[in-house]
Design a protein around this motif. Structure first.
Motif, mmCIF file in Angstrom:
data_model
loop_
_atom_site.group_PDB
_atom_site.id
_atom_site.type_symbol
_atom_site.label_atom_id
_atom_site.label_comp_id
_atom_site.label_asym_id
_atom_site.label_seq_id
_atom_site.Cartn_x
_atom_site.Cartn_y
_atom_site.Cartn_z
ATOM 1 N N HIS A 84 -34.631 -5.167 -1.756
ATOM 2 C CA HIS A 84 -33.732 -4.058 -1.418
ATOM 3 C C HIS A 84 -33.664 -4.008 0.111
ATOM 4 N N GLU A 108 -38.979 -5.522 -5.047
ATOM 5 C CA GLU A 108 -39.208 -4.997 -6.399
ATOM 6 C C GLU A 108 -39.664 -6.142 -7.297
ATOM 7 N N ASN A 211 -29.576 5.630 -1.321
ATOM 8 C CA ASN A 211 -29.491 4.407 -2.130
ATOM 9 C C ASN A 211 -30.847 3.707 -2.130
ATOM 10 N N SER A 212 -30.986 2.729 -3.041
ATOM 11 C CA SER A 212 -32.290 2.070 -3.186
ATOM 12 C C SER A 212 -32.746 1.410 -1.887
ATOM 13 N N TRP A 213 -31.783 0.858 -1.106
ATOM 14 C CA TRP A 213 -32.187 0.165 0.118
ATOM 15 C C TRP A 213 -32.701 1.128 1.184
ATOM 16 N N ALA A 216 -36.579 2.084 -0.790
ATOM 17 C CA ALA A 216 -37.527 1.221 -1.516
ATOM 18 C C ALA A 216 -38.823 1.014 -0.725
ATOM 19 N N ASP A 231 -38.222 12.534 -7.009
ATOM 20 C CA ASP A 231 -36.882 12.817 -6.500
ATOM 21 C C ASP A 231 -36.848 14.292 -6.082
ATOM 22 N N ASN A 237 -38.937 9.087 -10.677
ATOM 23 C CA ASN A 237 -38.394 7.842 -10.126
ATOM 24 C C ASN A 237 -37.173 8.047 -9.220
ATOM 25 N N MET A 239 -35.720 6.145 -7.124
ATOM 26 C CA MET A 239 -34.806 5.005 -7.027
ATOM 27 C C MET A 239 -33.698 5.114 -8.090
ATOM 28 N N GLY A 242 -31.541 8.671 -6.848
ATOM 29 C CA GLY A 242 -30.916 8.672 -5.522
ATOM 30 C C GLY A 242 -31.248 9.880 -4.669
#
Ligand code: IPD
Ligand code: CA
Length: 264
Positions: A84, A108, A211-213, A216, A231, A237, A239, A242
């Motif tokens: 990511h 990941e 976003n995931s990038w 991560a 979150d 989770n 990821m 968001g």
């Protein structure tokens, strides 16, 4: 500190891309005075850094997939692994000549982030973490802050952008946190916000619409520094949804209570 082969691959790629970003950041200052501004130049800088990262990582770990801010998703032949990548987190800061931006790379493996690198070229701060091996800032072990008084805490957040996210909800969340926290900050680079929680500069942080990038590497950094992450609604989770919230155990719990109150 001895770096694993994986961490060496990741840091080498990040340092290579950072040299390009740093050169371009020097140019950005000259472009501020032009009417058009440095917009196109910065987009090119961003893409260049991503290309350097992708090529270096592909060469060292052929077959791994990619989730990249600029080029999107690239499926790999090795379906267990994917990178990511945010080649330039804090683009708005970079564009305005503000030295708060970073490169963020997370790996990941089978659905879990197992390694993360966040590098701030302007301050030469390298944050690294591997699952089960702790988190480090420039080779020194880092831990989340130990504070347990909201009134003494510095809480970081992210503001929703123009035309994006729920501005009303953010304002309510902000008011809710502001009524209890010692101070609030919006620094503008999510990866560094997470790294700063990991090393105890910020006591907690939340943001929606990521976003995931963006997160991560940072999620692993905070966890490996002894922090708690979910979150912004407390779902485990981030990821997948968001949004993110994190801090030490106490601060994270208190922050989630304040966010919940704001949501009603
Ligand atoms: C942004 C930054 C910012 C956050 C935004 C992100 P970018 O990433 O992390 O702090 O508030 O939501 O999109 O676009 O600069 O890579
Ligand atoms: Ca980003």
């Amino acid at each position: 500190m001895i770096r694993s082969p994986l961490m060496t691959v990741m840091t080498d790629a990040v340092m290579k891309a950072s040299r390009s970003l740093k050169r371009d950041f020097g140019e950005v200052e000259n472009l501020q005075v032009s009417r058009k501004g440095p917009g196109d130049f910065v987009s090119a800088a961003d893409r260049k850094a991503e290309k350097i990262l992708r090529e270096a990582l592909e060469k060292a770990r052929p077959g791994y997939g990619f989730v990249m801010e600029e080029s999107g998703i690239v499926e790999g032949t090795d379906t267990s692994h994917r990178w990511h990548i945010d080649p330039l987190d804090g683009t708005t800061n970079f564009l305005h000549g503000l030295p708060q931006f970073a490169i963020s790379v997370g790996l990941e493996r089978d659905g879990q982030i197992v390694a993360g690198v966040i590098y701030d070229p302007a301050k030469d701060e390298l944050f690294i973490a591997e699952k089960g091996k702790g988190a480090y800032l420039n080779n020194r072990r880092i831990r989340v802050a130990g504070r347990d008084e909201m009134a003494e805490a510095v809480i970081a957040c992210g503001l929703p952008h123009i035309g994006k996210g729920d501005h009303g909800l953010f304002l309510r969340e902000c008011a809710s946190v502001m009524a209890h926290a010692g101070g609030m900050r919006r620094f503008g680079a999510a990866a560094l916000d997470l790294a700063y929680v990991a090393c105890g500069r910020f006591d907690a942080y939340w943001e929606r619409g990521l976003n995931s990038w963006d997160m991560a590497a940072g999620i692993l950094m905070v966890r490996e520094a002894g922090g708690f992450v979910a979150d912004a609604d407390g779902v485990p989770n981030p990821m997948a949804t968001g949004s993110i919230s994190c801090g030490n155990e106490y601060m994270h719990r208190e922050l989630l209570k304040l966010l919940k109150k704001a949501k009603g």
